[in-house]
Design a protein around this motif. Sequence first.
Motif, mmCIF file in Angstrom:
data_model
loop_
_atom_site.group_PDB
_atom_site.id
_atom_site.type_symbol
_atom_site.label_atom_id
_atom_site.label_comp_id
_atom_site.label_asym_id
_atom_site.label_seq_id
_atom_site.Cartn_x
_atom_site.Cartn_y
_atom_site.Cartn_z
ATOM 1 N N THR A 151 -93.328 103.617 21.519
ATOM 2 C CA THR A 151 -92.341 103.459 20.461
ATOM 3 C C THR A 151 -91.910 104.829 19.938
ATOM 4 O O THR A 151 -92.577 105.837 20.154
ATOM 5 C CB THR A 151 -92.959 102.708 19.281
ATOM 6 O OG1 THR A 151 -94.026 103.503 18.779
ATOM 7 C CG2 THR A 151 -93.490 101.352 19.700
ATOM 8 N N GLN A 152 -90.827 104.824 19.234
ATOM 9 C CA GLN A 152 -90.334 106.038 18.588
ATOM 10 C C GLN A 152 -91.406 106.613 17.658
ATOM 11 O O GLN A 152 -91.621 107.819 17.601
ATOM 12 C CB GLN A 152 -89.058 105.701 17.811
ATOM 13 C CG GLN A 152 -88.326 106.915 17.260
ATOM 14 C CD GLN A 152 -87.864 107.869 18.359
ATOM 15 O OE1 GLN A 152 -87.656 107.461 19.494
ATOM 16 N NE2 GLN A 152 -87.724 109.133 18.027
ATOM 17 N N ARG A 155 -94.024 108.591 19.531
ATOM 18 C CA ARG A 155 -93.497 109.906 19.941
ATOM 19 C C ARG A 155 -93.411 110.842 18.747
ATOM 20 O O ARG A 155 -93.729 112.025 18.850
ATOM 21 C CB ARG A 155 -92.120 109.772 20.596
ATOM 22 C CG ARG A 155 -92.212 109.553 22.093
ATOM 23 C CD ARG A 155 -90.880 109.814 22.762
ATOM 24 N NE ARG A 155 -89.869 108.872 22.324
ATOM 25 C CZ ARG A 155 -89.751 107.639 22.815
ATOM 26 N NH1 ARG A 155 -90.578 107.224 23.756
ATOM 27 N NH2 ARG A 155 -88.819 106.837 22.372
ATOM 28 N N GLU A 156 -92.994 110.296 17.613
ATOM 29 C CA GLU A 156 -92.908 111.147 16.420
ATOM 30 C C GLU A 156 -94.288 111.653 16.002
ATOM 31 O O GLU A 156 -94.424 112.794 15.561
ATOM 32 C CB GLU A 156 -92.232 110.404 15.265
ATOM 33 C CG GLU A 156 -90.730 110.602 15.293
ATOM 34 C CD GLU A 156 -89.976 109.585 14.447
ATOM 35 O OE1 GLU A 156 -90.606 108.991 13.543
ATOM 36 O OE2 GLU A 156 -88.778 109.399 14.703
ATOM 37 N N ARG A 185 -89.601 114.106 26.740
ATOM 38 C CA ARG A 185 -89.621 113.561 25.377
ATOM 39 C C ARG A 185 -90.896 113.892 24.630
ATOM 40 O O ARG A 185 -90.951 113.790 23.415
ATOM 41 C CB ARG A 185 -89.484 112.034 25.421
ATOM 42 C CG ARG A 185 -88.123 111.553 25.888
ATOM 43 C CD ARG A 185 -87.963 110.087 25.539
ATOM 44 N NE ARG A 185 -89.125 109.322 25.972
ATOM 45 C CZ ARG A 185 -89.101 108.402 26.909
ATOM 46 N NH1 ARG A 185 -87.979 108.107 27.514
ATOM 47 N NH2 ARG A 185 -90.179 107.760 27.240
#
Length: 271
Positions: A151-152, A155-156, A185
């Motif tokens: 999920t975003q 990654r954050e 990413r």
Amino acid sequence: MSASGLFPPDPDGAGDGFAERVRDAIDRQELFLVYQPQADVFTNRLTGFEALSRWRLSDGTMLPPDVFVPMAEQGKAIHLLGEWSLRTACAAAAEWQRTGMADVPVSVNLSARQLDDPGLVRMVLGVLADSGLPAANLKLELTETALFGQTQNAREALVQLRGAGVRLVLDDFGTGWSSLATLRRVPVESLKIDKQFVQAMVEDRDAAAIVQAVVAMAHALDLTAVAEGVETPEQRLFLQAYRCDTLQGFWLSRPLPTDGVPDFLSRLGLT
Ligand code: C2E
Ligand code: CA
Ligand code: CA
Ligand code: CA
């Protein structure tokens, strides 16, 4: 004997009984870490240690992490195990640094399940602060499978950890559902080539081509390449020919108990 037969059945079926069992194992010091050295492929200079979990049951039975980590990943136990291994490894590395024994990073394996935890960044930074270990002396090893389809938020979290100075490594490279786009990413600094390729490389031309290609790709992306499972001098020679940067494996050393680390370092001529 099946591994799950070692533990009482979990009434919830949700892995929470196992979390209790892991908590007890930590309290009773049935769980401990061993540390496997990593070195420069060309100079043999020490570059770090990977912390690996071990579980000795009260009757002496040793459970390998390939058994208890997947069990822990089915429930909350993985968060206990994850925080315990991080805390233990950071304390050990801070001690090596403080005593002047070795100023090298320690690598800790992070489960994919830990990336789902919204408290992960706070936990890691808290453990670093408690141990006094500089963030640059911690590497987190993530598997490709963990990153694929993350999920975003996950990654954050990795971007935040990297921003705080923690170093990230992509583990078991070549075995997962890797998307090469993941590499762009996620701010990793190294690709760790899985031992199945390293060990087949001398006999098998396809495995050799894979190792060579992963090293070349790592360098093209400004990353370093690490080979795990290096057992023979021939394998090291192949890695030198392919310009791989770092190696880890029985050829250099088996994973060492905490009190075996000073002996290893003095044999290397570092103390
Ligand atoms: P991994 O991260 O791929 O770790 C490398 C494995 O290869 C380790 O197995 C190590 O002992 C073994 N190894 C190292 N050098 C050699 C060699 O020259 N030859 C051979 N045949 N094997 C070698 P280990 O310690 O049994 O760990 C298995 C897996 O369990 C690890 O694979 C890692 O994914 C996981 N693991 C271990 N500790 C932890 C932990 O604290 N947390 C998490 N999430 N996973 C862990
Ligand atoms: Ca690893
Ligand atoms: Ca591996
Ligand atoms: Ca692995």
